[in-house]
Design a protein around this motif. Structure first.
Motif, mmCIF file in Angstrom:
data_model
loop_
_atom_site.group_PDB
_atom_site.id
_atom_site.type_symbol
_atom_site.label_atom_id
_atom_site.label_comp_id
_atom_site.label_asym_id
_atom_site.label_seq_id
_atom_site.Cartn_x
_atom_site.Cartn_y
_atom_site.Cartn_z
ATOM 1 N N LEU A 33 17.675 -1.289 -12.009
ATOM 2 C CA LEU A 33 18.133 -0.588 -10.801
ATOM 3 C C LEU A 33 17.399 0.742 -10.641
ATOM 4 C CD1 LEU A 33 22.013 -1.105 -10.838
ATOM 5 C CD2 LEU A 33 20.352 -2.123 -9.281
ATOM 6 N N ALA A 34 17.266 1.469 -11.748
ATOM 7 C CA ALA A 34 16.599 2.765 -11.709
ATOM 8 C C ALA A 34 15.145 2.599 -11.275
ATOM 9 C CB ALA A 34 16.677 3.452 -13.065
ATOM 10 N N ARG A 36 13.908 0.213 -9.471
ATOM 11 C CA ARG A 36 13.896 -0.132 -8.057
ATOM 12 C C ARG A 36 14.114 1.127 -7.202
ATOM 13 N NH1 ARG A 36 12.275 -3.664 -4.110
ATOM 14 N NH2 ARG A 36 13.782 -3.735 -2.436
ATOM 15 N N MET A 37 15.059 1.945 -7.654
ATOM 16 C CA MET A 37 15.350 3.177 -6.929
ATOM 17 C C MET A 37 14.095 4.051 -6.876
ATOM 18 S SD MET A 37 18.596 5.647 -7.667
ATOM 19 C CE MET A 37 19.592 4.382 -8.408
ATOM 20 N N ARG A 38 13.424 4.121 -8.025
ATOM 21 C CA ARG A 38 12.213 4.922 -8.096
ATOM 22 C C ARG A 38 11.144 4.369 -7.159
ATOM 23 N NH1 ARG A 38 8.516 8.253 -11.081
ATOM 24 N NH2 ARG A 38 6.602 7.229 -10.447
ATOM 25 N N LEU A 40 11.550 2.639 -4.411
ATOM 26 C CA LEU A 40 11.872 2.892 -3.009
ATOM 27 C C LEU A 40 11.776 4.371 -2.658
ATOM 28 C CD1 LEU A 40 15.004 0.611 -2.393
ATOM 29 C CD2 LEU A 40 12.704 0.263 -1.523
ATOM 30 N N GLN A 41 12.299 5.198 -3.562
ATOM 31 C CA GLN A 41 12.467 6.605 -3.181
ATOM 32 C C GLN A 41 11.272 7.483 -3.539
ATOM 33 O OE1 GLN A 41 16.716 7.226 -4.767
ATOM 34 N NE2 GLN A 41 16.621 8.090 -2.719
ATOM 35 N N VAL A 42 10.476 7.030 -4.484
ATOM 36 C CA VAL A 42 9.348 7.866 -4.879
ATOM 37 C C VAL A 42 8.027 7.228 -4.438
ATOM 38 C CG1 VAL A 42 8.168 8.977 -6.786
ATOM 39 C CG2 VAL A 42 10.662 8.796 -6.793
ATOM 40 N N GLN A 44 7.494 4.633 -2.439
ATOM 41 C CA GLN A 44 7.414 4.236 -1.025
ATOM 42 C C GLN A 44 8.005 5.286 -0.101
ATOM 43 O OE1 GLN A 44 7.177 0.182 -0.047
ATOM 44 N NE2 GLN A 44 5.528 0.906 -1.331
#
Lengths: 639, 379
Positions: A33-34, A36-38, A40-42, A44
């Motif tokens: 999850l982390a 994926r979060m990275r 999307l948020q960093v 992309q």
């Protein structure tokens, strides 16, 4: 449950083992999850930030005010009129059909209009204001404003719409605007985002069309933050556009108005040029139409009436029409011969009523013949045989070259629709376009402005101006843009022998001032304002005998070209009355009236007319209804 | 009574129990709830209504319930497991008969002061029951097929009811949650291999039957799966949720746009911004740092729960604690996967953060059981 201690230990061990496995699995998933979060948020982030802004920011264009069009005196020809309308926001209006019902009690709105408005309202999102009524009077708007509390969601609004105060007068010159159509968009290569605004008004014809880019101005822009429903939350940024340029035409609106009134009832056109500057002072064509009807959306019935009219009101005949110039062309033939040194001004040709060339008889209009004709007499009497003889000697090439020098066969770059190039034919043209050799008969026909020769009234006026001045006058229509004067076009000398020119002018003088001249009846008697001109009667049908007993569309065109004052030329005029009969009867009096009107800046004293014409002149002055331009000017200056 | 077998002389009594609560877990849960209030305040455009304030009241109620549950000895709850399960089951059936329909599914019973979702209740009572079952079961029979079949049936009854509502998210949570308790209890790994294998088979079957009259799922559930597989296919229709969710999340960047500055949620581009998709708002406003922090908080809760379970020599207490932790894990794992576009949109809230009374109460009560197990652990 009592459990043996060994079982308890085993249970604890088992649970511990499995729990650690579980914990590891959870951690692994959490790591996923982390990651994926990275991602999307960093990784992309930039892309999504862009998408987010695209989501929330909507640009809206502000349409600029269209440039105004004035005549040379500052009389408004195209203005932006405040247009009161009523808009309705569905979500504020409660029951929209009930709201429209109430509205229709305050302003005239029939059932059909109400149904149309209701559909327009229901088709859009609930928060979008939709115009439900248009072109209201101030009283109606006030009534709505006063009843505001009883009409939730309905507000009066003011917009701009194009108005043509001089109505019909300049319909072919100024043209009109209309909503941009898919057809327009497919035809023009214009990336201006303004064109994407629904119902944006662009020039459809005339100067409105040709000067579109100057008149339109540039779009302003409002940056709004909107929510998911498209509702504007707040304004982020606003950039005002630039209004379109104000254009002043060379047209003299009162003169134009007089011409339209004077020509009314015919299918005719007239052009007036200032011979000193080339300014197009008037460019009349009748019948006309009301351009305001086009702006407001012309009804099918009205449009059908315009297209079905045999007098063709939609055509601006002054520049679009191309006619055989008839005898008005004779000055060209004469100058071609004089310039080539093949004749001198006093040399005579005997007119026996006809000449025989290549086994064909070419008749003079006077079958009994004119006798011995020199240049002056040939113009005065409009003798055809004299010019047949010249044509045989000069040849078409020289005639064609001279006609181009005098401004025929040339397409002037004027901001008007479908400016005709006319035709100054020569051998190459005939071979190319007709696939046939030039024959001598063609030259003879051309020498008297028949056959292949074609000229528009504008070209004839230019020719007259060039004859009057000896300079290569070029017409212009735009006087100034945003108060910056458009520089006059170069008008170099035509390099014609001044004696030759003087002789031709003298011939034209005789036409209207000699007792036996073809336009003597249409002379100006005021000294210092006398006119020189030439009549023309161009054959439309080959087998007619006289003009009385043939259908209208087979009658001859009546033409007249002239300039005045003769001694110090200022105005050149051309008049073409389609199927009007003889030039001396149908066209010359009109041209005289126009020149007088131009020289006096209004109705002349009757003394300027020959005694025999004063009765008619008085009647004309009494009967014609001219527009009150002072009122118009005041109205616009007040606005 | 079974507590006699333990050395319970050290077990605290009366209000002294409060001192022996698993305080780190309480602090963590309160912090997470606090994050929830913060976000609900933000998505309401800086207002306590309509979400933050009711949520706070429910939190207060839930905390009281948690303390109450924690005070009661854990063996009482073990003995009540079967009863609680039966009550939940009856409520599920009641929902089938009298429930209110919302969002295309029957899920609620309106109790007047709140709307109860029996399926939420079932998530926790099922964990209690399975844990109690394995506490009761002779440890040597754990992997015996007959004794494995019993809890499977106990699970499948509510799952069938939940699927009828239809609520795929809860069904998955029920199966996986119970499965984890069974896994922890020591059921042979072969069963799990078998179940996972057949799950793959069933999923294949679900897709194969699509469009036929006996298709397993509702059309909207198929569409959700389609959308999950390719959100760009219909970005304004069914794909809207996931596309917009990813945009909001991604636009947060490292540190986010700042509290109350999230444009996407404030401007309503985010669907269900206060419930299932609240994490996107958090991620937009606080960025990667904020998202990771919340994830870290959740994992700290799991860590403390697992530690508590491993320290506890009581089989029921351990299994139940693991079960509660598993359910908690499943909540946030499924929710986050969903909003980050790695799982279909199945309608699972973010625990303790999403707006919603039933879920908050049930989770806090579940942690009440965990606290009770912690306080009353054999020493």
């Amino acid at each position: 449950m009592r459990r043996p201690p060994r079982d308890n230990e085993e249970s604890t061990r088992g649970i511990t083992r499995r729990s650690l496995l579980l914990g590891t699995a959870w951690l692994a998933f959490g790591g996923g999850l982390a990651a994926r979060m990275r991602y999307l948020q960093v990784d992309q982030a930039d892309q999504y930030r862009l998408l987010a802004d695209e989501n929330r920011i909507k640009d809206r264009l502000i349409a600029p005010a269209r440039g105004l069009i004035w005549d040379r005196n500052g009389i408004p020809l195209a203005t932006n009129e405040q247009n009161y309308r009523v808009v309705m926001v569905r979500e504020d209006a409660g029951d929209p059909s009930e709201a429209l019902e109430k509205l229709s009690k305050l302003i005239p709105m029939d059932d059909a209009a109400r149904a149309k408005a209701l559909k327009a309202v229901m088709d859009r999102a609930p928060h979008v204001p939709v115009a439900v009524a248009d072109r209201l009077t101030w009283e109606e708007v006030s009534a709505i404003a006063v009843n505001g509390p009883a009409l939730p969601g309905i507000t009066p609004e003011v917009g701009l719409s194009r108005n043509y105060p001089a109505a019909d007068d300049l319909c072919h010159v100024v043209g009109y605007v209309g909503p941009v159509s898919d057809y327009d968009l497919s035809r023009i290569d214009d990336k201006d985002p303004l064109l994407q605004i629904p119902k944006f008004q662009i020039g459809k014809s005339g100067a409105e069309n040709k000067l579109e880019l100057q008149l339109r101005g540039t779009a302003g822009n409002v940056r709004n933050e909107v929510n998911a429903g498209g509702r504007v939350i707040r304004e982020l940024d606003r950039r005002e556009g630039n209004p379109g340029a104000n254009v002043q035409l060379t047209i003299d609106a009162p003169l134009q108005n007089f011409i339209q009134a004077r020509l009314a009832g015919e299918s005719a056109s007239a052009v007036v040029i200032d011979v000193e500057t080339g300014d197009l002072l008037a460019c009349g064509s009748v019948p006309t139409f009301d351009p305001n009807k086009f702006v407001r959306g012309i009804s099918t019935a009205d449009y059908g009436e315009l297209t079905g009219n045999p007098l063709n009101p939609l055509q601006g005949k002054a520049v679009q029409g191309a006619y055989p110039p008839g005898s008005t062309f004779k000055m060209v033939t004469a100058l071609a011969a004089l310039d080539a040194g093949l004749i001198d001004t006093e040399e005579t040709v005997r007119c026996g009523g006809y000449v025989e060339v290549g086994g064909r008889r070419f008749h003079c209009w006077k079958h009994s013949g004119h006798g011995h004709m020199n240049l002056n007499l040939s113009l005065r009497n409009s003798c055809d045989v004299y010019y047949y003889d010249l044509a045989e000697r000069v040849g078409i090439e020289r005639i064609s070259r001279m006609s181009r020098r005098l401004g025929l066969g040339e397409r002037y770059d004027l901001p008007m629709s479908a400016v005709s190039s006319g035709l100054a034919p020569d051998k190459a043209w005939k071979l190319e376009r007709r696939g046939a050799e030039w024959v001598i008969g063609d030259s003879l026909n051309a020498s008297i402005g028949q056959g292949f020769v074609l000229a528009s009234p504008l070209q004839l006026a230019v020719m007259t101006a060039r004859l009057a001045t000896g300079r290569a006058i070029v017409p212009r229509l735009v006087k100034s843009v945003n108060s910056t004067e458009v520089p006059l076009l170069d008008s170099p000398s035509l390099e014609l022998n001044e004696n030759h020119l003087r002789a031709v002018r003298q011939g034209m003088y005789s036409v209207s001032n000699n007792r036996r001249g073809t336009a003597f009846a249409s002379r100006i008697t005021e000294d210092g304002k006398r006119l020189g001109g030439k009549t023309g009667t161009s054959q439309v049908s080959n087998n007619r005998v006289n003009n009385r007993n043939v259908p209208w569309e087979q009658r001859d065109h009546a033409l007249f070209v002239g300039f005045a004052p003769f001694d110090a030329p200022k105005y050149a005029v051309s008049v073409v009355v389609e199927h009007g009969g003889g030039g001396s009867k149908a066209a010359a009096p009109v041209a005289r009236d126009i020149l007088l009107h131009a020289m006096y800046g209004g109705y002349p004293p009757l003394a300027a007319y020959p005694a025999a014409a004063r009765g008619n002149a008085q009647r004309m002055q009494d009967d014609l209804e001219l527009r009150d331009f002072d009122a118009l000017r005041n109205e616009s200056s007040r606005a | 009574m079974s507590y006699l077998e333990y050395q319970i002389q050290h077990t605290p009594t009366g209000l002294r129990k409060i001192l022996y609560l698993n305080w780190p877990v309480i602090v963590l849960l309160s912090t997470i709830c606090g994050v929830g209030f913060l976000m609900l305040y933000s998505v309401a455009g800086g207002s306590f209504t309509p979400w933050a304030e009711p949520q706070m009241k429910r939190f207060a109620l839930g905390m009281v319930a948690m303390f109450f549950v924690a005070m009661v000895p854990v063996w009482f709850w073990r003995n009540m497991a079967a009863v609680a399960y039966l009550i939940s089951l009856l409520l599920l059936i009641a929902v089938e008969l009298f429930g209110e329909v919302g969002m295309g599914a029957q899920r609620w019973i309106n109790l007047g002061f709140m709307r109860l979702q029996p399926s939420e209740l079932m998530k926790i009572t099922l964990v209690l029951l399975i844990a109690a079952y394995y506490d009761w079961l002779d440890i040597r029979k754990t992997s015996h097929p007959v004794w494995v079949l019993v809890p499977v049936i106990l699970v499948l009854i509510p799952v069938a009811l939940v699927l009828r509502q239809p609520d795929l998210g809860t069904a998955i949570l029920l199966i996986t949650g119970s499965g984890i308790v069974m896994f922890a209890a020591g059921v042979s790994l072969w069963y799990f291999a078998g179940v996972i294998g057949s799950a793959i088979g069933i999923i294949t079957a679900v897709f194969k039957t699509r469009g036929t009259e006996w298709q397993f799922l509702k059309d909207y559930q198929y569409r959700r799966i389609d959308t999950f597989l390719d959100p760009s296919r219909d970005p304004l229709g069914d794909g809207y949720h996931i596309t917009q969710s990813k945009i909001a999340l991604g636009s947060g960047g490292w540190t986010g746009r700042g509290y109350m500055q999230g444009t996407q949620s404030r401007l309503n581009f985010l669907p269900e911004k206060h419930t299932d998709f609240i994490f996107t708002t958090l991620a937009e406003e606080f960025g990667f740092v904020g998202g990771i922090t919340l994830l870290g908080l959740y994992f700290l809760v799991l860590m403390f729960c697992l530690t508590s379970a491993l320290q506890n020599k009581d089989r029921f207490a351990s299994l139940m604690t693991i079960g509660v932790a598993a359910t908690f894990f499943l909540f946030f794992a499924v929710n986050m996967s969903m909003v980050m576009g790695i799982a279909p949109v199945v309608g699972v809230p973010l625990p303790l953060v999403s707006y919603g009374g039933s879920a908050m109460l049930v989770i806090l009560v579940a942690f009440g059981f965990v606290q009770s197990a912690h306080v009353h652990r054999p020493r």
